[in-house]
Design a protein around this motif. Sequence first.
Motif, mmCIF file in Angstrom:
data_model
loop_
_atom_site.group_PDB
_atom_site.id
_atom_site.type_symbol
_atom_site.label_atom_id
_atom_site.label_comp_id
_atom_site.label_asym_id
_atom_site.label_seq_id
_atom_site.Cartn_x
_atom_site.Cartn_y
_atom_site.Cartn_z
ATOM 1 N N PRO A 232 0.792 -1.233 0.000
ATOM 2 C CA PRO A 232 0.000 0.000 0.000
ATOM 3 C C PRO A 232 0.823 1.282 0.000
ATOM 4 O O PRO A 232 0.382 2.300 -0.521
ATOM 5 C CB PRO A 232 -0.832 -0.102 1.276
ATOM 6 C CG PRO A 232 -0.859 -1.545 1.615
ATOM 7 C CD PRO A 232 0.424 -2.129 1.098
ATOM 8 N N SER A 233 2.027 1.239 0.567
ATOM 9 C CA SER A 233 2.835 2.459 0.632
ATOM 10 C C SER A 233 3.604 2.753 -0.653
ATOM 11 O O SER A 233 4.159 3.836 -0.800
ATOM 12 C CB SER A 233 3.823 2.351 1.792
ATOM 13 O OG SER A 233 4.706 1.272 1.570
ATOM 14 N N SER A 234 3.635 1.797 -1.570
ATOM 15 C CA SER A 234 4.379 1.997 -2.823
ATOM 16 C C SER A 234 3.595 2.866 -3.790
ATOM 17 O O SER A 234 2.373 2.744 -3.919
ATOM 18 C CB SER A 234 4.679 0.660 -3.491
ATOM 19 O OG SER A 234 5.535 -0.114 -2.699
ATOM 20 N N ASN B 18 -3.301 1.872 -4.187
ATOM 21 C CA ASN B 18 -2.149 2.762 -4.033
ATOM 22 C C ASN B 18 -2.404 4.114 -4.689
ATOM 23 O O ASN B 18 -3.272 4.242 -5.547
ATOM 24 C CB ASN B 18 -0.911 2.158 -4.709
ATOM 25 C CG ASN B 18 -0.585 0.787 -4.210
ATOM 26 O OD1 ASN B 18 -1.397 -0.110 -4.299
ATOM 27 N ND2 ASN B 18 0.599 0.624 -3.688
ATOM 28 N N LYS B 19 -1.587 5.076 -4.309
ATOM 29 C CA LYS B 19 -1.587 6.352 -5.017
ATOM 30 C C LYS B 19 -1.026 6.096 -6.418
ATOM 31 O O LYS B 19 0.019 5.460 -6.570
ATOM 32 C CB LYS B 19 -0.718 7.375 -4.285
ATOM 33 C CG LYS B 19 -0.692 8.716 -5.000
ATOM 34 C CD LYS B 19 0.094 9.738 -4.218
ATOM 35 C CE LYS B 19 0.064 11.067 -4.961
ATOM 36 N NZ LYS B 19 0.797 12.098 -4.233
#
Length: 115
Positions: free
Chosen positions: A67-69, A88-89
């Motif tokens: 999720p942080s990638s 994700n962004k």
Amino acid sequence: MKTPFLFIGQRMSAITHQWLYNQQVEYVEVNTETPVEKFENEVFDAFLFFSPAGIESYRASGNFPPPSSLIIANGNPTAQAAWRYFTNKVVLLAEQDELSFVQYSIAHWMKENSK
């Protein structure tokens, strides 16, 4: 500032390889025409996808980005596929040239992570 560890969803040209080597950027590149291996032990800072097919291949192999990638998509159809499958962004870049896409992707990642 550290450089990102990248997942790159296609085989790249010698020029792009050389640039990444000169910049000391760590990466894994995957040809989307062959099955994508599982990368469950790898934590990538960003995922670069050049086409919706690259995203489909990655997903079909059972992989999901942490999720942080950051997901960086080249072109609107690729970004739409990323938004459809990942939470994700997603950053949309529209670069025709492979090297420019990689360079802008790294610059964007570095800018986001300098905050």
